[in-house]
Design an enzyme around this catalytic site. Structure first.
Site, PDB file in Angstrom:
ATOM      1  N   ALA A  66     -24.478 -36.004  -6.016  1.00  0.00           N
ATOM      2  CA  ALA A  66     -23.729 -37.117  -6.599  1.00  0.00           C
ATOM      3  C   ALA A  66     -24.059 -37.201  -8.087  1.00  0.00           C
ATOM      4  O   ALA A  66     -25.082 -36.679  -8.532  1.00  0.00           O
ATOM      5  CB  ALA A  66     -24.136 -38.409  -5.900  1.00  0.00           C
ATOM      6  N   GLY A 105     -25.457 -34.689  -2.296  1.00  0.00           N
ATOM      7  CA  GLY A 105     -24.049 -34.801  -1.920  1.00  0.00           C
ATOM      8  C   GLY A 105     -23.347 -33.450  -1.917  1.00  0.00           C
ATOM      9  O   GLY A 105     -22.371 -33.261  -1.184  1.00  0.00           O
ATOM     10  N   GLU A 108     -24.086 -31.965   1.278  1.00  0.00           N
ATOM     11  CA  GLU A 108     -23.359 -32.757   2.286  1.00  0.00           C
ATOM     12  C   GLU A 108     -21.884 -32.357   2.332  1.00  0.00           C
ATOM     13  O   GLU A 108     -21.274 -32.307   3.407  1.00  0.00           O
ATOM     14  CB  GLU A 108     -23.528 -34.256   1.994  1.00  0.00           C
ATOM     15  N   GLU A 128     -32.594 -36.364  -2.308  1.00  0.00           N
ATOM     16  CA  GLU A 128     -32.390 -37.792  -2.597  1.00  0.00           C
ATOM     17  C   GLU A 128     -33.688 -38.579  -2.601  1.00  0.00           C
ATOM     18  O   GLU A 128     -33.844 -39.536  -3.360  1.00  0.00           O
ATOM     19  CB  GLU A 128     -31.419 -38.399  -1.575  1.00  0.00           C
TER      20      GLU A 128
HETATM   21  N1  3HC Z   1     -26.051 -36.310 -11.828  1.00  0.00           N
HETATM   22  C1  3HC Z   1     -25.887 -36.465 -13.153  1.00  0.00           C
HETATM   23  N2  3HC Z   1     -26.429 -35.617 -14.059  1.00  0.00           N
HETATM   24  C2  3HC Z   1     -27.125 -34.581 -13.589  1.00  0.00           C
HETATM   25  C3  3HC Z   1     -27.323 -34.355 -12.225  1.00  0.00           C
HETATM   26  C4  3HC Z   1     -26.740 -35.266 -11.312  1.00  0.00           C
HETATM   27  N3  3HC Z   1     -26.848 -35.107 -10.001  1.00  0.00           N
HETATM   28  N4  3HC Z   1     -28.074 -33.244 -12.071  1.00  0.00           N
HETATM   29  C5  3HC Z   1     -28.323 -32.787 -13.303  1.00  0.00           C
HETATM   30  N5  3HC Z   1     -27.762 -33.592 -14.226  1.00  0.00           N
HETATM   31  C6  3HC Z   1     -27.765 -33.414 -15.680  1.00  0.00           C
HETATM   32  C7  3HC Z   1     -29.155 -33.601 -16.263  1.00  0.00           C
HETATM   33  O1  3HC Z   1     -29.396 -34.955 -16.577  1.00  0.00           O
HETATM   34  C8  3HC Z   1     -29.090 -32.716 -17.476  1.00  0.00           C
HETATM   35  O2  3HC Z   1     -28.409 -33.430 -18.476  1.00  0.00           O
HETATM   36  P1  3HC Z   1     -28.789 -33.220 -20.011  1.00  0.00           P
HETATM   37  O3  3HC Z   1     -28.583 -31.769 -20.306  1.00  0.00           O
HETATM   38  O4  3HC Z   1     -27.883 -34.148 -20.724  1.00  0.00           O
HETATM   39  O5  3HC Z   1     -30.247 -33.616 -20.110  1.00  0.00           O
HETATM   40  C9  3HC Z   1     -28.184 -31.563 -17.051  1.00  0.00           C
HETATM   41  O6  3HC Z   1     -27.461 -32.054 -15.925  1.00  0.00           O
HETATM   42  C10 3HC Z   1     -28.931 -30.310 -16.628  1.00  0.00           C
HETATM   43  O7  3HC Z   1     -29.949 -30.685 -15.690  1.00  0.00           O
HETATM   44  P2  3HC Z   1     -31.401 -30.023 -15.722  1.00  0.00           P
HETATM   45  O8  3HC Z   1     -31.931 -30.025 -17.107  1.00  0.00           O
HETATM   46  O9  3HC Z   1     -32.180 -30.692 -14.663  1.00  0.00           O
HETATM   47  O10 3HC Z   1     -31.033 -28.513 -15.340  1.00  0.00           O
HETATM   48  P3  3HC Z   1     -31.843 -27.459 -14.473  1.00  0.00           P
HETATM   49  O11 3HC Z   1     -31.070 -26.209 -14.537  1.00  0.00           O
HETATM   50  O12 3HC Z   1     -33.280 -27.473 -14.862  1.00  0.00           O
HETATM   51  O13 3HC Z   1     -31.800 -28.006 -12.971  1.00  0.00           O
HETATM   52  C11 3HC Z   1     -30.791 -28.932 -11.003  1.00  0.00           C
HETATM   53  C12 3HC Z   1     -30.600 -28.064 -12.278  1.00  0.00           C
HETATM   54  C13 3HC Z   1     -31.742 -28.234 -10.040  1.00  0.00           C
HETATM   55  C14 3HC Z   1     -29.442 -29.115 -10.378  1.00  0.00           C
HETATM   56  C15 3HC Z   1     -31.412 -30.303 -11.436  1.00  0.00           C
HETATM   57  O14 3HC Z   1     -30.622 -30.831 -12.481  1.00  0.00           O
HETATM   58  C16 3HC Z   1     -31.459 -31.319 -10.343  1.00  0.00           C
HETATM   59  O15 3HC Z   1     -32.365 -31.284  -9.526  1.00  0.00           O
HETATM   60  N6  3HC Z   1     -30.512 -32.265 -10.356  1.00  0.00           N
HETATM   61  C17 3HC Z   1     -30.518 -33.391  -9.453  1.00  0.00           C
HETATM   62  C18 3HC Z   1     -30.082 -33.008  -8.086  1.00  0.00           C
HETATM   63  C19 3HC Z   1     -30.090 -34.218  -7.194  1.00  0.00           C
HETATM   64  O16 3HC Z   1     -30.994 -35.024  -7.190  1.00  0.00           O
HETATM   65  N7  3HC Z   1     -29.036 -34.343  -6.411  1.00  0.00           N
HETATM   66  C20 3HC Z   1     -28.919 -35.435  -5.485  1.00  0.00           C
HETATM   67  C21 3HC Z   1     -28.243 -36.567  -6.173  1.00  0.00           C
HETATM   68  S1  3HC Z   1     -28.197 -38.002  -5.143  1.00  0.00           S
HETATM   69  C22 3HC Z   1     -26.966 -37.697  -4.037  1.00  0.00           C
HETATM   70  O17 3HC Z   1     -26.382 -36.653  -4.035  1.00  0.00           O
HETATM   71  C23 3HC Z   1     -26.647 -38.821  -3.100  1.00  0.00           C
HETATM   72  C24 3HC Z   1     -25.766 -38.390  -2.002  1.00  0.00           C
HETATM   73  O18 3HC Z   1     -26.535 -38.170  -0.853  1.00  0.00           O
HETATM   74  C25 3HC Z   1     -24.738 -39.453  -1.680  1.00  0.00           C
END
Ligand code: 3HC
Ligand code: NAI
Length: 699
Positions: A66, A105, A108, A128
């Site tokens: 998400a 997500g 998912e 998450e």
């Molecule tokens: N939402 C919004 N922005 C995100 C994002 C997300 N899910 N994931 C990454 N970004 C953004 C970062 O803030 C960063 O922005 P910036 O360049 O402006 O600082 C950019 O994308 C690149 O991210 P990273 O620097 O972290 O890049 P990496 O290549 O090191 O890592 C990644 C990539 C492994 C995908 C890492 O970004 C990550 O772990 N992201 C989060 C993943 C996550 O937590 N997903 C679950 C979200 S909650 C959800 O899905 C709820 C659902 O169940 C309903």
């Protein structure tokens, strides 16, 4: 090809519709992407010429979850459950083609598809929990149906990823595509279409849930084994409830339970703190105002001077990522000892299954031992980690200036000395920078990068890039006494000592902070790290006195390694036990000051420990020793054990309300003096009705 909207396009290859998503950098499931995806599925399914659908992403990854920045805002665009209805409905098979990371997500979405194929390097996870959330789009109900309850518990409560091979073996994906992913997924989709339906939906798979009902104790066993790690946190416990629902309830009821518990989490302060911290950590990597020409240079070789506690750990960080290190000592004995500790550390990791014997040898082979400072000559980056002594550091930097090649970075790991003064003995102060690692340096994620008065921008940029390369989280700070982290810790330490003298005991202070969420209290930490001895030796050099510290040291109470410090330790145990001898020393300290000891309430202890930290942090910001309030949070979470789910001291201050904190500090100031006098920045922010989150340094 039809462009559906900015984020989604629809294509056809023979009888297979291909939906391609493109939302750089990580294809987050933003409202726009969800809208495009929904419409793409609608169009693809409406066209009878399509016999199957492939869902694939452009860029470096499949959907990584998400869009975290959308949580807590009014919902826009279609919800994920409507989207999943669109994916699951109809009779033609939908195949997710996964590369990079399918997270949250994103995974998912893939679980709602009928089939999943992936590149060999793809990784899968439901992270998450790291945001204080649970998978809120069916992940807690669908994942266990595919991989079984035990693996699902492990994956969802840790948030850790698994690789493609493990995903295939556990039933999460159907095929690994070693060739071109798009072509392979289209071929797979054609094959499934030809085979005919009905095509399997994960929601209908109940075999593993029925099997799990035979062992209802599995949840309590898992809680018993891992519950300690979750202390104070809501998300892992909510996740367990969802997984129990997956096993015991019909799918749709399980989904309803997941939705209810997700809503509780998304509105909780814990998740707010963790989402804030996700962005804080990434923000810390950005340094405003650097010259656009200041590009990071490639660091191919490193030299480290001093193979002691810190030098050895720092060396490991570079060897771990394949960068050769010349490790320089003053004599053979210290060199052998340092190398021995490094090898033992690797062997310990290997004994826990983290490394192979071959990995150890490869890493050790990257470390070139030396007794000659001249051997720094080839290094692109030099890090000095000798004793904390200004005279010695100056002597070393004078020599480094002679031996280091032009363009090398000269780093120092000093924890408190003035780096401007060290830089001044060289003819190239622009190349000098503080690289303040934390102990144990091979484990702790934090790196304070200390910009001195003359440090060049390219040196800052390169140091930030190096930190990322060796898997550290860096925060840029300025030269001041203790830099940022230790300076704030000192503010807490001074109050902590006053509390002991007024009536508290180490175990009470430690309890207050561990109940707040710190993994250990400050006195248990001091015992573990040998702080009593370090402080005592430092005082012997300066002639300073500290009654409690000196009394403990004089009785050989040097901490865990001596079996006694602020606590008593039974042989072979690390459990801190209160000790009457320590209590007596502390009472004597009170007598010497003529203070009548009193019981001190936990709440007062907490405020007197934490509010001076917040006050000191405000001064640090005003002095521009940190770039932003959130960097201070990153430092305290990664370097000092502030619980991540409480966001850091600055986030915490905003949560409580700066005005409330300021008012309480004024009361404390009357009782305990000017350490509680609110810093000017706090007064300014309160007057403007603002918090640290609104703070921007004046340009
Ligand atoms: N939402 C919004 N922005 C995100 C994002 C997300 N899910 N994931 C990454 N970004 C953004 C970062 O803030 C960063 O922005 P910036 O360049 O402006 O600082 C950019 O994308 C690149 O991210 P990273 O620097 O972290 O890049 P990496 O290549 O090191 O890592 C990644 C990539 C492994 C995908 C890492 O970004 C990550 O772990 N992201 C989060 C993943 C996550 O937590 N997903 C679950 C979200 S909650 C959800 O899905 C709820 C659902 O169940 C309903
Ligand atoms: P240490 O005493 O464990 O190691 C210092 C090493 O430097 C010794 O092995 C010594 O033989 C070697 N050395 C001394 N003079 C030398 C010379 N002229 N040439 C080559 N090697 C020489 O000390 P520690 O704890 O590793 O500290 C090193 C530096 O790191 C200090 O500046 C300290 O303040 C800083 N630091 C220490 C932290 C800690 O928790 N120990 C945390 C962060 C920084």
């Amino acid at each position: 090809m039809a462009q559906i909207n900015q984020f989604a396009s629809l294509d056809r290859v023979d009888s297979v519709a291909v939906i391609t998503l493109d939302n750089p950098p990580v294809n987050a499931l933003s409202a726009g992407l969800r809208t495009g995806l929904m419409e793409a599925f609608r169009q693809a399914k409406a066209d009878p010429a399509n016999k199957a659908i492939v869902l694939i992403c452009n860029g470096r990854t499949f959907i990584a979850g998400a869009d975290i920045s959308e949580f807590g805002k009014p919902p826009q665009g279609p919800g994920l459950s409507d989207l999943f209805g669109a994916i699951e409905g109809g009779s033609i098979p939908v195949v997710a083609a996964i590369h990079g990371t399918a997270l949250g997500g994103g995974l998912e979405v893939a679980l709602a598809c009928h089939y999943r194929v992936a590149s060999p390097s793809a990784r899968f996870g439901l992270p998450e929990v790291k945001l204080g959330l649970l998978p809120g789009a069916g992940g807690t109900q669908r994942l266990p149906r595919l991989v079984g309850i035990e693996k699902a518990m492990a994956m969802i409560t840790t948030g850790d990823m698994i690789g493609a091979k493990e995903a295939l073996d556990s039933g999460l994906i159907d095929e690994i595509e070693t060739g071109d992913l798009r072509q392979g997924a289209i071929a797979f989709a054609e094959k499934m279409a030809a085979k005919g339906g009905p095509h399997p939906l994960v929601r209908d798979r109940n075999d593993k849930m029925i099997a799990a009902r035979a062992n209802p104790g599995v949840f309590d066993e898992f809680r018993k084994a891992h519950g300690r790690r979750w202390r104070g946190q809501m998300a892992p416990n909510h996740i367990m409830k969802c997984l129990e629902a997956a096993v015991n309830l019909p799918f749709d009821q399980g989904i309803a339970e997941e939705r209810r518990l997700f809503q509780e989490l998304v509105n909780s302060d814990q998740s707010k703190a963790q989402r804030y911290f996700f962005f804080a950590e990434r923000e810390a990597a950005k340094i405003p105002g650097l010259s656009p020409d200041a590009k990071p240079v490639d660091i191919k070789t490193v030299a480290i001077i001093g193979a002691g506690t810190m030098g050895g750990g720092i060396t490991m960080n570079f060897a771990n990522v394949g960068i050769p290190v010349t490790l320089i000592e003053q004599d053979q004995k210290n060199l052998d000892r340092g190398l021995g500790v490094i090898r033992r550390n690797y062997e310990n990791t290997a004994s826990r299954g983290g490394l192979t014997a071959d990995d150890i040898e490869k890493r050790m082979a990257l470390i070139k031992p030396s007794l000659k400072l001249e051997d720094v000559a080839g290094a692109d980056l030099i890090i000095e980690a000798v004793y904390e002594n200004m005279g010695l550091k100056k002597e070393i930097f004078t020599k480094l200036d002679k031996f280091a090649k032009k363009g090398a970075i000269l780093g120092t790991n000093t924890s408190a000395l003035n780096i401007d003064e060290i830089a001044a003995v060289t003819s190239r102060p622009d190349a000098v920078i503080g690289l303040h690692f934390f102990s144990p340096a091979n484990v702790m994620r934090l790196l304070e990068i200390v910009r001195a008065a003359k440090t060049a921008d390219w040196v800052v940029a390169t140091s930030m890039a190096v930190a990322r390369k060796i898997n550290k989280v860096a925060a840029l700070v300025g030269v001041c006494d203790g830099f940022v982290g230790n300076r704030i810790m000192r503010a807490r330490g001074l109050q902590s000592e006053r509390l002991l003298i007024e009536g508290a005991l180490p175990q009470q202070i430690d309890k207050v902070l561990t109940e707040f969420g710190f993994p250990m209290g400050p006195y248990a930490v001091t015992d573990m790290g040998g702080g009593i001895e370090l402080g005592w030796r430092r005082r012997q050099e300066t002639g300073a006195k500290n009654f409690i510290g000196d009394s403990l040291a004089e009785r050989g109470r040097f901490g865990q390694k001596a079996g006694k410090g602020f606590y008593h330790y039974e042989p072979g145990s690390r459990a801190p036990l209160p000790d009457p001898e320590v209590e007596e020393i502390i009472k004597e300290a009170s007598r010497r000051e003529g203070i009548e000891r009193r019981p001190i309430p936990d709440q007062e202890i907490f405020e007197r420990l934490v509010y001076p930290m917040i006050n000191e942090a405000a001064k640090i910001l005003d002095e521009r020793m940190a770039l932003r309030a959130s960097d201070i949070d990153v430092i305290w979470v990664y370097g000092y054990g502030w619980p991540l789910w409480r966001g850091g001291p600055m986030f915490y201050a905003d949560l409580v309300g700066l005005k409330k904190i300021r008012d309480r500090m004024l009361e404390l100031q009357k009782l305990y003096g000017d350490v509680f006098k609110p810093a000017p920045l706090i007064e300014r922010l309160v007057a403007e009705g603002k918090g640290f989150a609104d703070y921007k340094a004046a340009a």
